[in-house]
Design a protein around this motif. Sequence first.
Motif, short mmCIF file in Angstrom:
data_model
loop_
_atom_site.label_atom_id
_atom_site.label_comp_id
_atom_site.label_asym_id
_atom_site.label_seq_id
_atom_site.Cartn_x
_atom_site.Cartn_y
_atom_site.Cartn_z
N GLN A 23 82.09 -4.18 74.84
CA GLN A 23 80.71 -3.85 73.96
C GLN A 23 80.04 -2.98 75.14
O GLN A 23 79.89 -2.84 76.35
N ALA A 24 79.65 -1.67 74.36
CA ALA A 24 78.72 -0.89 75.23
C ALA A 24 77.62 -1.52 75.73
O ALA A 24 76.93 -1.90 75.15
N PRO A 25 77.38 -1.18 77.09
CA PRO A 25 76.13 -1.55 77.61
C PRO A 25 74.85 -0.88 77.04
O PRO A 25 75.01 0.37 77.00
N ASP A 26 73.65 -1.62 76.85
CA ASP A 26 72.75 -0.79 76.40
C ASP A 26 72.07 -0.08 77.42
O ASP A 26 72.29 -0.43 78.53
N PHE A 27 71.26 0.65 77.22
CA PHE A 27 70.96 1.47 78.38
C PHE A 27 69.39 1.97 77.97
O PHE A 27 68.89 1.83 76.84
N SER A 28 68.81 2.39 79.04
CA SER A 28 67.16 3.23 78.99
C SER A 28 67.14 4.47 79.42
O SER A 28 67.36 4.23 80.63
N VAL A 29 67.09 5.31 78.96
CA VAL A 29 66.84 6.71 79.41
C VAL A 29 65.55 7.42 78.89
O VAL A 29 64.94 6.83 77.99
N LEU A 30 65.40 8.73 79.23
CA LEU A 30 64.38 9.66 78.59
C LEU A 30 64.59 10.60 77.79
O LEU A 30 65.43 11.35 78.33
N SER A 31 64.21 10.88 76.87
CA SER A 31 64.52 12.25 75.98
C SER A 31 63.76 13.27 76.58
O SER A 31 62.71 13.19 77.60
N ASN A 32 63.80 14.44 76.03
CA ASN A 32 63.26 15.48 76.57
C ASN A 32 61.79 15.66 76.46
O ASN A 32 61.01 16.47 77.32
N ASP A 33 61.10 14.81 75.55
CA ASP A 33 59.64 14.66 75.20
C ASP A 33 59.19 13.36 76.18
O ASP A 33 58.15 12.84 75.45
N LEU A 34 59.98 12.71 76.84
CA LEU A 34 59.57 11.58 77.72
C LEU A 34 59.33 10.18 76.94
O LEU A 34 58.91 9.48 77.50
N ASN A 35 60.12 10.30 75.79
CA ASN A 35 60.26 9.11 74.97
C ASN A 35 61.33 8.15 75.34
O ASN A 35 62.49 8.82 75.95
N GLU A 36 61.23 7.10 75.51
CA GLU A 36 62.36 5.89 76.01
C GLU A 36 63.41 6.07 74.93
O GLU A 36 62.99 5.86 73.63
N VAL A 37 64.47 6.31 75.33
CA VAL A 37 65.86 6.38 74.17
C VAL A 37 66.74 5.21 74.66
O VAL A 37 67.08 5.05 76.01
N THR A 38 67.36 4.16 73.64
CA THR A 38 68.38 3.09 74.16
C THR A 38 69.48 3.61 73.26
O THR A 38 69.46 4.26 72.28
N LEU A 39 70.75 2.81 73.48
CA LEU A 39 71.81 2.83 72.61
C LEU A 39 71.28 2.35 71.17
O LEU A 39 72.11 3.03 70.43
N LYS A 40 70.44 1.44 70.98
CA LYS A 40 70.13 1.02 69.95
C LYS A 40 69.57 2.11 68.89
O LYS A 40 69.72 1.88 67.60
N ASP A 41 69.13 3.07 69.56
CA ASP A 41 68.75 4.32 68.63
C ASP A 41 69.61 5.04 67.90
O ASP A 41 69.44 5.88 67.10
N TYR A 42 70.79 4.66 68.14
CA TYR A 42 72.06 5.44 67.64
C TYR A 42 72.88 4.48 66.93
O TYR A 42 74.01 4.70 66.60
N LYS A 43 72.40 3.27 66.30
CA LYS A 43 72.74 2.36 65.71
C LYS A 43 73.59 2.87 64.46
O LYS A 43 73.00 3.54 63.70
N GLY A 44 74.99 2.45 64.04
CA GLY A 44 75.71 2.78 62.91
C GLY A 44 76.34 4.30 63.37
O GLY A 44 77.15 4.60 62.43
N LYS A 45 76.04 5.14 64.22
CA LYS A 45 76.96 6.17 64.55
C LYS A 45 77.89 6.03 65.79
O LYS A 45 77.58 5.28 66.67
N ILE A 46 78.87 6.81 65.46
CA ILE A 46 79.81 7.04 66.89
C ILE A 46 79.15 7.96 67.98
O ILE A 46 78.36 8.99 67.63
N LYS A 47 79.17 7.38 69.24
CA LYS A 47 78.41 8.22 70.37
C LYS A 47 79.60 8.75 70.94
O LYS A 47 80.48 7.85 71.37
N LEU A 48 79.54 10.04 71.44
CA LEU A 48 80.26 10.61 72.43
C LEU A 48 79.12 10.95 73.46
O LEU A 48 78.33 11.69 73.36
N ILE A 49 79.34 10.38 74.62
CA ILE A 49 78.42 10.52 75.83
C ILE A 49 79.03 11.04 76.80
O ILE A 49 80.23 10.66 77.39
#
Length: 166
Positions: A23-49
Amino acid sequence: MAQVTFKQDLVTLLGTEVKVGDQAPDFSVLSNDLNEVTLKDYKGKIKLISVVPSLDTGVCAEQTKRFNEEADQLENVQVITVSMDLPFAQKRWTTVNNIQELETLSDHRDANFGEKYGVLIKELRLLARSIFVVDSNDKVSYVEYVKEVSNHPDYDAALAAAKQAE
């Protein structure tokens, strides 16, 4: 743990190695506008990280540009590049290089992504070059920890995995 070198010297990766089927670990990073982004923000999409040490280096720049060029051919896939670069530097770099098909995210704040995906280089506080494909149900379907940080990943294998993920 994956064995990785930087300029031929063995480095220590902190965190937990991620494997296909996990199961992919959830994570917390920053977007270019300093907003917090987590794995949940891409729910339902395939992610190529795509993970790189710094966008301001040759191989990292080429890797990010390559995935940007391929991103519009990937259906229901969100391409993400994660680095330790400051969000401001990422924004400048993506603007200068006309990167519009993928998101750049910064792990500089607390190395949360690096530790959860086992790519934080202890000696350098940079991220080890790696690729993760996470399916729409957040299961890891592809992993590559590039053995020598200064080498390119296997682009074709990563892109094929993203296309096959559901």
